[in-house]
Design a protein around this motif. Structure first.
Motif, PDB file in Angstrom:
ATOM      1  N   LEU A   3       1.951  48.720  47.033  1.00  0.00           N
ATOM      2  CA  LEU A   3       2.702  49.735  46.296  1.00  0.00           C
ATOM      3  C   LEU A   3       2.287  49.749  44.825  1.00  0.00           C
ATOM      4  CD1 LEU A   3       4.893  51.864  45.923  1.00  0.00           C
ATOM      5  CD2 LEU A   3       6.585  50.006  45.854  1.00  0.00           C
ATOM      6  N   PHE A   4       2.122  48.565  44.240  1.00  0.00           N
ATOM      7  CA  PHE A   4       1.725  48.463  42.840  1.00  0.00           C
ATOM      8  C   PHE A   4       0.345  49.082  42.628  1.00  0.00           C
ATOM      9  CE2 PHE A   4      -0.112  46.094  39.223  1.00  0.00           C
ATOM     10  CZ  PHE A   4       0.810  46.427  38.250  1.00  0.00           C
ATOM     11  N   ALA A   5      -0.576  48.854  43.552  1.00  0.00           N
ATOM     12  CA  ALA A   5      -1.925  49.427  43.448  1.00  0.00           C
ATOM     13  C   ALA A   5      -1.881  50.952  43.539  1.00  0.00           C
ATOM     14  CB  ALA A   5      -2.831  48.844  44.528  1.00  0.00           C
ATOM     15  N   ALA A   6      -1.050  51.461  44.445  1.00  0.00           N
ATOM     16  CA  ALA A   6      -0.909  52.911  44.558  1.00  0.00           C
ATOM     17  C   ALA A   6      -0.373  53.495  43.259  1.00  0.00           C
ATOM     18  CB  ALA A   6      -0.002  53.277  45.736  1.00  0.00           C
ATOM     19  N   ARG A   7       0.604  52.812  42.648  1.00  0.00           N
ATOM     20  CA  ARG A   7       1.177  53.294  41.391  1.00  0.00           C
ATOM     21  C   ARG A   7       0.149  53.247  40.275  1.00  0.00           C
ATOM     22  NH1 ARG A   7       6.203  54.222  39.386  1.00  0.00           N
ATOM     23  NH2 ARG A   7       6.297  55.298  41.396  1.00  0.00           N
ATOM     24  N   ALA A   8      -0.630  52.168  40.208  1.00  0.00           N
ATOM     25  CA  ALA A   8      -1.652  52.075  39.170  1.00  0.00           C
ATOM     26  C   ALA A   8      -2.652  53.224  39.293  1.00  0.00           C
ATOM     27  CB  ALA A   8      -2.359  50.726  39.244  1.00  0.00           C
TER      28      ALA A   8
END
Length: 176
Positions: free
Chosen positions: A119-124
């Motif tokens: 999820l964090f990678a998608a947000r970045a």
């Protein structure tokens, strides 16, 4: 460099998304918020035990893991829509069924740390996309799921969608 993304007017998205836009009423700088929200959300979810991550507050409801993977999936879909519209592609995009996707995703066999990292990678990736857009691009329109949107409305929907699910997680999953 941070781009200023004005709040969308109601004619820039379908009524179904108005609740997500309403969730963002306290946000002043959307791009900064999205970056901060991504980090805070990752920390919230990685702090959960596997028991908490697998919890369902009622039969048939999603687990916290299901919610995290849904957030990652939705982030990717919404971000792709922003990219599509920003590049001025006139072809309409399809919708997606979040319940069908959640049922097929296999969140229950994944570890929470990996889900939160995804999820964090998608947000970045979303934040990087937004930072590369010109102000004129934000008003471009496109069609997804037979509805018209602007690039900027989808950016605000992303923030509100996550706020909506975080509120539900705190109210129904993390009560004790």
């Amino acid at each position: 460099m941070s781009i200023s993304i004005p709040r969308p007017s109601p004619d820039e998205y379908t009524e179904w998304y108005a609740g997500y836009i309403a969730e963002t009423s306290d946000i002043k700088d959307l791009v900064t918020h999205l970056g901060r929200q991504g980090d805070e959300t990752r920390k919230l979810f990685t702090a959960l035990s596997e028991e908490q991550a697998n919890f369902r507050y009622a039969p048939g409801k999603w687990s916290v893991k299901d919610i995290v993977l849904h957030l990652a999936d939705a982030e990717r879909v919404f971000s792709y829509r922003m990219l599509w519209f920003a590049r001025n592609d006139a072809q309409p995009l399809p919708g997606f069924s979040e319940n069908e996707w959640a049922g097929a995703a296999g969140a229950e066999v994944r570890g929470m740390a990996g889900l939160a990292a995804e999820l964090f990678a998608a947000r970045a990736s979303t934040v990087a996309l937004l930072q590369g857009l010109g102000e004129d691009t934000l008003a471009r329109r496109g069609t997804a799921n037979e509805n018209r949107f602007t690039v900027r409305s989808i950016a605000w929907i992303i923030a509100g969608h996550e706020l909506h699910h975080l509120r539900i997680v705190r109210e129904r999953y993390l009560t004790s």
